[in-house]
Design an enzyme around this catalytic site. Structure first.
Site, mmCIF file in Angstrom:
data_model
loop_
_atom_site.group_PDB
_atom_site.id
_atom_site.type_symbol
_atom_site.label_atom_id
_atom_site.label_comp_id
_atom_site.label_asym_id
_atom_site.label_seq_id
_atom_site.Cartn_x
_atom_site.Cartn_y
_atom_site.Cartn_z
ATOM 1 N N ARG A 140 0.810 -1.231 0.000
ATOM 2 C CA ARG A 140 0.000 0.000 0.000
ATOM 3 C C ARG A 140 0.845 1.284 0.000
ATOM 4 N NH1 ARG A 140 -2.989 -3.477 3.170
ATOM 5 N NH2 ARG A 140 -4.761 -4.256 1.987
ATOM 6 N N LYS A 154 4.117 11.637 -11.150
ATOM 7 C CA LYS A 154 3.312 10.789 -12.050
ATOM 8 C C LYS A 154 4.066 9.488 -12.242
ATOM 9 C CE LYS A 154 0.674 13.863 -15.069
ATOM 10 N NZ LYS A 154 0.471 14.267 -16.465
ATOM 11 N N GLU A 160 12.372 19.246 -24.001
ATOM 12 C CA GLU A 160 11.552 19.533 -22.810
ATOM 13 C C GLU A 160 12.098 20.774 -22.076
ATOM 14 O OE1 GLU A 160 8.788 17.841 -22.242
ATOM 15 O OE2 GLU A 160 9.063 15.837 -23.115
ATOM 16 N N LYS A 173 8.898 23.090 -13.000
ATOM 17 C CA LYS A 173 7.998 21.938 -12.868
ATOM 18 C C LYS A 173 7.458 21.865 -11.438
ATOM 19 C CE LYS A 173 6.688 17.408 -14.048
ATOM 20 N NZ LYS A 173 6.907 16.177 -14.770
ATOM 21 N N GLU A 203 -3.254 17.489 -12.018
ATOM 22 C CA GLU A 203 -3.619 17.933 -13.360
ATOM 23 C C GLU A 203 -5.113 18.168 -13.541
ATOM 24 O OE1 GLU A 203 -1.271 16.187 -16.483
ATOM 25 O OE2 GLU A 203 -2.686 16.853 -18.022
ATOM 26 N N ARG A 262 -1.558 22.182 -14.635
ATOM 27 C CA ARG A 262 -0.463 21.242 -14.942
ATOM 28 C C ARG A 262 -0.454 20.847 -16.419
ATOM 29 N NH1 ARG A 262 1.837 16.195 -11.255
ATOM 30 N NH2 ARG A 262 3.331 15.476 -12.810
ATOM 31 N N ASN A 322 2.076 20.112 -21.187
ATOM 32 C CA ASN A 322 1.870 19.340 -22.415
ATOM 33 C C ASN A 322 2.040 20.180 -23.683
ATOM 34 O OD1 ASN A 322 1.304 16.947 -21.061
ATOM 35 N ND2 ASN A 322 -0.809 17.588 -20.715
ATOM 36 N N HIS A 365 2.937 18.616 -26.978
ATOM 37 C CA HIS A 365 2.671 17.184 -26.826
ATOM 38 C C HIS A 365 1.429 16.699 -27.570
ATOM 39 C CE1 HIS A 365 5.808 17.503 -23.874
ATOM 40 N NE2 HIS A 365 5.742 16.217 -23.566
ATOM 41 N N HIS A 423 2.507 13.780 -29.564
ATOM 42 C CA HIS A 423 1.990 12.425 -29.340
ATOM 43 C C HIS A 423 1.413 11.830 -30.615
ATOM 44 C CE1 HIS A 423 1.525 12.896 -24.721
ATOM 45 N NE2 HIS A 423 2.643 12.281 -25.032
ATOM 46 N N HIS A 479 10.808 10.584 -27.973
ATOM 47 C CA HIS A 479 9.728 11.439 -27.467
ATOM 48 C C HIS A 479 10.064 12.936 -27.620
ATOM 49 C CE1 HIS A 479 6.553 12.944 -24.913
ATOM 50 N NE2 HIS A 479 7.453 13.506 -24.135
HETATM 51 N N1 NAD Z 1 6.339 10.610 -15.041
HETATM 52 C C1 NAD Z 1 6.395 11.659 -15.811
HETATM 53 O O1 NAD Z 1 5.972 12.758 -15.443
HETATM 54 C C2 NAD Z 1 7.010 11.522 -17.163
HETATM 55 C C3 NAD Z 1 7.287 12.660 -17.921
HETATM 56 C C4 NAD Z 1 7.930 12.498 -19.136
HETATM 57 C C5 NAD Z 1 8.255 11.235 -19.595
HETATM 58 N N2 NAD Z 1 7.958 10.144 -18.828
HETATM 59 C C6 NAD Z 1 8.316 8.783 -19.270
HETATM 60 O O2 NAD Z 1 9.733 8.702 -19.328
HETATM 61 C C7 NAD Z 1 10.089 7.686 -20.251
HETATM 62 C C8 NAD Z 1 11.209 8.181 -21.125
HETATM 63 O O3 NAD Z 1 12.318 8.461 -20.312
HETATM 64 P P1 NAD Z 1 13.789 8.593 -20.919
HETATM 65 O O4 NAD Z 1 13.758 9.505 -22.069
HETATM 66 O O5 NAD Z 1 14.676 8.892 -19.780
HETATM 67 O O6 NAD Z 1 14.032 7.145 -21.543
HETATM 68 P P2 NAD Z 1 14.703 5.808 -20.973
HETATM 69 O O7 NAD Z 1 14.454 5.644 -19.551
HETATM 70 O O8 NAD Z 1 14.263 4.730 -21.890
HETATM 71 O O9 NAD Z 1 16.254 6.087 -21.200
HETATM 72 C C9 NAD Z 1 16.757 6.235 -22.519
HETATM 73 C C10 NAD Z 1 17.934 5.313 -22.777
HETATM 74 O O10 NAD Z 1 19.096 5.811 -22.134
HETATM 75 C C11 NAD Z 1 19.683 4.804 -21.320
HETATM 76 N N3 NAD Z 1 20.355 5.505 -20.239
HETATM 77 C C12 NAD Z 1 19.794 6.035 -19.128
HETATM 78 N N4 NAD Z 1 20.699 6.731 -18.452
HETATM 79 C C13 NAD Z 1 21.858 6.635 -19.120
HETATM 80 C C14 NAD Z 1 23.155 7.157 -18.914
HETATM 81 N N5 NAD Z 1 23.421 7.975 -17.895
HETATM 82 N N6 NAD Z 1 24.122 6.833 -19.797
HETATM 83 C C15 NAD Z 1 23.841 6.047 -20.863
HETATM 84 N N7 NAD Z 1 22.621 5.550 -21.130
HETATM 85 C C16 NAD Z 1 21.643 5.844 -20.251
HETATM 86 C C17 NAD Z 1 18.543 3.937 -20.939
HETATM 87 O O11 NAD Z 1 18.971 2.646 -20.534
HETATM 88 C C18 NAD Z 1 17.742 3.916 -22.252
HETATM 89 O O12 NAD Z 1 18.294 3.003 -23.142
HETATM 90 C C19 NAD Z 1 8.825 7.325 -21.014
HETATM 91 O O13 NAD Z 1 8.345 6.091 -20.549
HETATM 92 C C20 NAD Z 1 7.844 8.421 -20.641
HETATM 93 O O14 NAD Z 1 6.510 7.991 -20.629
HETATM 94 C C21 NAD Z 1 7.342 10.276 -17.627
HETATM 95 ZN ZN ZN Z 2 7.281 15.037 -22.729
#
Ligand code: NAD
Ligand code: ZN
Length: 360
Positions: free
Chosen positions: A121, A143, A185, A227, A237, A241, A245, A248, A252, A265
């Site tokens: 929980r 999130k 971003e 943020k 949101e 918030r 986007n 986006h 998207h 992305h």
């Molecule tokens: N929660 C939120 O508010 C929010 C906001 C934006 C995006 N997201 C989510 O975030 C995700 C995307 O995150 P991301 O862009 O970090 O992608 P990711 O986590 O897939 O990382 C990108 C790549 O870089 C590698 N990597 C990570 N750190 C590294 C480092 N220091 N050196 C070398 N390689 C490294 C990872 O293994 C991966 O292959 C999506 O799932 C998206 O939905 C969430």
């Molecule tokens: Zn984004």
């Protein structure tokens, strides 16, 4: 080291940003007097680079820690792998006093937060983001979630971390393309909230791209501040918030139409921001000068500003009305009024949108 706070009453938490601080987290944790077994959640890519030293630093500080790795990739951010992590935590006997450490990018951060919110929980978790995108965006704001075949991020919770620990040195190993995608971003924050920051990014491009340490720390700090401010005003949101986007709605749609394969992305968001600025200009909300400036800065950072006309307009429109941010079939989009200020537009004439989609 810079510190800031996400103000959310009882759920407030600090964000620490510095260079070379990764393995100092263990010292900071002494304030929390942890006694239960904890877990590092990561993937093999990141763990290979930073995991062992991080693990050792926790052990040396007296923390009994287990490591749970899931494969690297967005496709593993799903229910199955969340269940896998939960199972490992149960097998290892983690309890309500345990803490999870999310060591990795947004994928690891999102799934770890989700697991933390449901394990017994809810147990605390620490975000240790290692990509630019996760340092400026996903690690802050609470999130969490996983994907479902019927939609991305469709299963999740709002669950704030205990703290966020950002070491900019981890970005040195990040592939350049990932770094640039994260910058989309970063630029977004300037457009939606802070003209001075936007101009700083425009003027400091070289230093940012060279990852000059003090500049990078400043940039990440400002993004986290913005943020944090937005999230503290609207955690779940219900309104404001949504301005996060910007870029986006169209971004998207581009990701959907290209099956998430062609663009990262941030790259899709870059095109989305340029297109949405164009849309704002078309409905006379934004000056031509500001629309051009947004496009110029995005392009100067080596990000794409167009899809080269290869995407089907009809498919894009369809993708947009299915977007989860579209309410009641209407297309909701965040549009800039000027650099540093946006508004949420509830209705857009399809003709105007079509014109824009034709030109990207
Ligand atoms: N929660 C939120 O508010 C929010 C906001 C934006 C995006 N997201 C989510 O975030 C995700 C995307 O995150 P991301 O862009 O970090 O992608 P990711 O986590 O897939 O990382 C990108 C790549 O870089 C590698 N990597 C990570 N750190 C590294 C480092 N220091 N050196 C070398 N390689 C490294 C990872 O293994 C991966 O292959 C999506 O799932 C998206 O939905 C969430
Ligand atoms: Zn984004």
């Amino acid at each position: 080291m810079k510190t800031l706070t996400v103000e959310l009453g009882r759920r407030s938490y600090p964000i620490y940003i510095g260079s070379g601080i990764l393995n100092n987290l263990a010292q900071k944790l002494k304030d929390y007097r942890l006694t239960s077994k904890c877990a590092i959640v990561s993937n093999p890519t990141v763990y290979k680079l930073y995991g062992e030293a991080f693990y050792n630093s926790l052990s040396e500080a007296g923390l009994n820690t287990v490591v749970v790795l899931i494969p690297d990739g967005e496709e593993y951010k799903d229910f199955f792998w969340a269940y896998y992590i939960l199972s490992k935590l149960l097998e290892e006997g983690l309890d309500r006093g345990s803490v999870l450490f999310a060591l990795g990018g947004g994928v690891i951060g999102d799934i770890t937060g989700f697991v933390a919110s449901t394990y017994m929980r809810g147990i605390p978790y620490v975000q240790v983001p290692t990509t630019l995108l996760s340092q400026v965006d996903s690690s802050v704001g609470g999130k969490t979630g996983v994907n479902h075949p019927l939609g991305k991020n469709m299963i999740g919770t709002f669950y704030q971390p205990m703290l966020v620990w950002i070491d900019v040195q981890t970005l040195k190993s990040l592939p350049e393309r990932e770094f640039l995608a994260g910058l989309a971003e970063v630029i977004k924050y300037g457009v939606i909230w802070d003209k001075d920051f936007f101009e700083f990014l425009r003027d400091q491009r070289e230093a940012v791209l060279k990852q000059k340490e003090d500049v990078l720390i400043e940039v990440i700090k400002r993004c986290c501040e913005i943020k944090a401010e937005v999230v503290s005003l609207d955690e779940r949101e219900s309104g404001l918030r949504a301005i996060l986007n910007f870029g986006h709605t169209i971004g998207h749609a581009i990701e959907t139409v290209t099956n998430y394969r062609q663009y990262l992305h941030g790259e899709a968001v870059a095109i989305g921001m340029v297109a949405e600025a164009m849309l704002a200009q078309k409905i006379s909300l934004l000056s031509t000068e500001d629309a051009e400036m947004i496009k110029e800065v995005v392009a100067d950072y080596g990000l794409p500003i167009s899809t080269g006309g290869r995407l089907q307009r009809a498919q894009m429109l369809k993708a947009m009305s299915l977007d989860k941010k579209a309410r009641g079939g209407r297309i909701r989009v965040v549009l800039p009024q000027r650099i540093g200020r946006v508004r949420i537009q509830e209705y857009i004439e399809v003709e105007k949108l079509t014109e824009v989609l034709n030109s990207i």
